[in-house]
Design a protein around this motif. Structure first.
Motif, PDB file in Angstrom:
ATOM      1  N   LYS A 106       0.884  -1.147   0.048  1.00  0.00           N
ATOM      2  CA  LYS A 106      -0.170   0.006  -0.205  1.00  0.00           C
ATOM      3  C   LYS A 106       0.786   1.190   0.179  1.00  0.00           C
ATOM      4  CE  LYS A 106      -3.577   0.456   2.623  1.00  0.00           C
ATOM      5  NZ  LYS A 106      -4.256   0.163   3.918  1.00  0.00           N
ATOM      6  N   ASP A 160      -0.286   3.954   1.334  1.00  0.00           N
ATOM      7  CA  ASP A 160      -0.734   4.568   2.455  1.00  0.00           C
ATOM      8  C   ASP A 160      -0.965   3.731   3.814  1.00  0.00           C
ATOM      9  OD1 ASP A 160      -2.928   3.522   1.513  1.00  0.00           O
ATOM     10  OD2 ASP A 160      -4.274   5.325   1.360  1.00  0.00           O
ATOM     11  N   ALA A 183       0.326  -5.346  13.090  1.00  0.00           N
ATOM     12  CA  ALA A 183      -0.960  -5.945  12.890  1.00  0.00           C
ATOM     13  C   ALA A 183      -1.998  -5.171  12.916  1.00  0.00           C
ATOM     14  CB  ALA A 183      -1.175  -7.127  14.062  1.00  0.00           C
ATOM     15  N   GLY A 184      -2.465  -4.567  11.744  1.00  0.00           N
ATOM     16  CA  GLY A 184      -3.278  -3.455  11.581  1.00  0.00           C
ATOM     17  C   GLY A 184      -4.809  -3.932  11.551  1.00  0.00           C
ATOM     18  N   GLY A 244      -7.313  -7.041  13.501  1.00  0.00           N
ATOM     19  CA  GLY A 244      -7.443  -7.557  14.986  1.00  0.00           C
ATOM     20  C   GLY A 244      -6.507  -7.342  16.184  1.00  0.00           C
ATOM     21  N   GLY A 256      -3.699  -9.307  16.181  1.00  0.00           N
ATOM     22  CA  GLY A 256      -2.981 -10.777  16.606  1.00  0.00           C
ATOM     23  C   GLY A 256      -2.090 -11.056  15.654  1.00  0.00           C
TER      24      GLY A 256
HETATM   25  C1  FMN Z   1      -4.190 -11.106   3.821  1.00  0.00           C
HETATM   26  C2  FMN Z   1      -4.543 -10.481   4.901  1.00  0.00           C
HETATM   27  C3  FMN Z   1      -3.986 -11.062   6.270  1.00  0.00           C
HETATM   28  C4  FMN Z   1      -4.351 -10.277   7.567  1.00  0.00           C
HETATM   29  N1  FMN Z   1      -3.803 -10.882   8.659  1.00  0.00           N
HETATM   30  C5  FMN Z   1      -3.912 -10.364   9.715  1.00  0.00           C
HETATM   31  C6  FMN Z   1      -3.508 -10.849  10.929  1.00  0.00           C
HETATM   32  O1  FMN Z   1      -3.228 -12.024  11.396  1.00  0.00           O
HETATM   33  N2  FMN Z   1      -3.605 -10.104  12.149  1.00  0.00           N
HETATM   34  C7  FMN Z   1      -4.038  -8.751  12.164  1.00  0.00           C
HETATM   35  O2  FMN Z   1      -3.959  -8.069  13.061  1.00  0.00           O
HETATM   36  N3  FMN Z   1      -4.327  -8.090  11.045  1.00  0.00           N
HETATM   37  C8  FMN Z   1      -4.138  -8.909   9.833  1.00  0.00           C
HETATM   38  N4  FMN Z   1      -4.397  -8.207   8.673  1.00  0.00           N
HETATM   39  C9  FMN Z   1      -4.450  -6.788   8.430  1.00  0.00           C
HETATM   40  C10 FMN Z   1      -3.117  -6.246   8.212  1.00  0.00           C
HETATM   41  O3  FMN Z   1      -2.334  -6.421   9.390  1.00  0.00           O
HETATM   42  C11 FMN Z   1      -3.566  -4.742   7.901  1.00  0.00           C
HETATM   43  O4  FMN Z   1      -4.355  -4.468   7.130  1.00  0.00           O
HETATM   44  C12 FMN Z   1      -2.020  -4.221   7.814  1.00  0.00           C
HETATM   45  O5  FMN Z   1      -1.151  -4.110   8.780  1.00  0.00           O
HETATM   46  C13 FMN Z   1      -2.120  -2.928   6.785  1.00  0.00           C
HETATM   47  O6  FMN Z   1      -2.348  -1.951   7.574  1.00  0.00           O
HETATM   48  P1  FMN Z   1      -2.085  -0.438   6.945  1.00  0.00           P
HETATM   49  O7  FMN Z   1      -2.835  -0.478   5.841  1.00  0.00           O
HETATM   50  O8  FMN Z   1      -2.722   0.488   8.045  1.00  0.00           O
HETATM   51  O9  FMN Z   1      -0.684  -0.331   6.775  1.00  0.00           O
HETATM   52  C14 FMN Z   1      -4.388  -8.922   7.489  1.00  0.00           C
HETATM   53  C15 FMN Z   1      -4.681  -8.115   6.113  1.00  0.00           C
HETATM   54  C16 FMN Z   1      -4.582  -8.949   5.140  1.00  0.00           C
HETATM   55  C17 FMN Z   1      -4.717  -8.396   3.735  1.00  0.00           C
END
Ligand code: FMN
Length: 196
Positions: free
Chosen positions: A11, A13, A134-135, A137, A139
């Motif tokens: 991304k 952003d 971890a953006g 939940g 985890g």
């Molecule tokens: C395929 C996929 C799997 C994800 N798995 C997790 C996860 O295991 N734990 C979590 O907290 N977020 C999870 N997310 C959310 C991402 O961590 C979050 O979208 C990412 O940190 C990007 O955040 P940002 O756009 O603010 O940088 C997942 C997102 C995607 C696209």
């Protein structure tokens, strides 16, 4: 000081990107050369696991299935330090980050016992800051940091700091990353002075 920032987000952003920007900006403010490597834009495939599990990664320390991987390894050779920044996907580093690390550690983590082309890992003795966001939940941060730590260690580098980010702590963790970059630079300069 040359810092290579390995960016695992696709991304332009979001929170992960803001950490990449903060790291690069702080490094440059400290007078460092900071290059951001956009891992997703490289389009690296997953490791093909050549031969019996080892391919040219072990024999020649290059990946025969990644065009120009030698150029990427050269960036690792010339860097003094690394900042790995990835979103957490499925409790792991992003696919772009994993594909890069999978190939790099096969090339750099095999040199010390290579008969054909022995040498030192380009990561050897160099510090890394590892950042997992971890953006969703929230985890999967620990498992992500742990696998990044293992990757750095298997290339004979060491982890200078760990930054665990979620949506609730991002603001103060961004400040923590800036402080970590400043401390990384200070530590590098102190070592340089000592060895002069
Ligand atoms: C395929 C996929 C799997 C994800 N798995 C997790 C996860 O295991 N734990 C979590 O907290 N977020 C999870 N997310 C959310 C991402 O961590 C979050 O979208 C990412 O940190 C990007 O955040 P940002 O756009 O603010 O940088 C997942 C997102 C995607 C696209």
């Amino acid at each position: 000081m040359q810092i290579l920032i390995l960016c695992g987000t696709p991304k332009a952003d979001g929170i992960t990107r803001s950490f990449v920007d903060a790291a690069a900006q702080t490094a440059r403010e400290m007078g460092c050369e900071a290059e951001v490597l956009e891992l997703n834009a490289l389009g690296l495939s997953a490791c093909k696991m050549c031969g019996d599990g080892w391919g040219t990664c072990a024999s020649a320390h290059n990946c025969s299935h990644a065009n120009d991987f030698a150029t990427l390894r050269e960036k690792v050779r010339t860097a003094d330090a690394f900042i790995y920044i990835t979103p957490v996907y499925w409790g792991e580093a992003s696919e772009a980050m994993k594909n890069f690390i999978d190939k790099l550690r096969r090339c750099e983590g095999t040199k010390q016992w290579s008969k054909e082309a022995p040498g030192d890992s380009f990561h050897k003795g160099k510090p890394a800051i590892i950042v997992a966001n971890a953006g969703g939940g929230g985890g999967g941060i620990l498992s992500t940091l742990q696998s990044l730590e293992r990757a750095v260690q298997s290339m004979h580098g060491h982890v200078f700091d760990y930054v665990a980010v979620n949506r609730w702590n991002a603001e103060y963790k961004r400040a923590a990353l800036r402080e970590a970059v400043i401390a990384l630079h200070r530590s590098h300069m102190e070592k340089k002075e000592k060895n002069a």
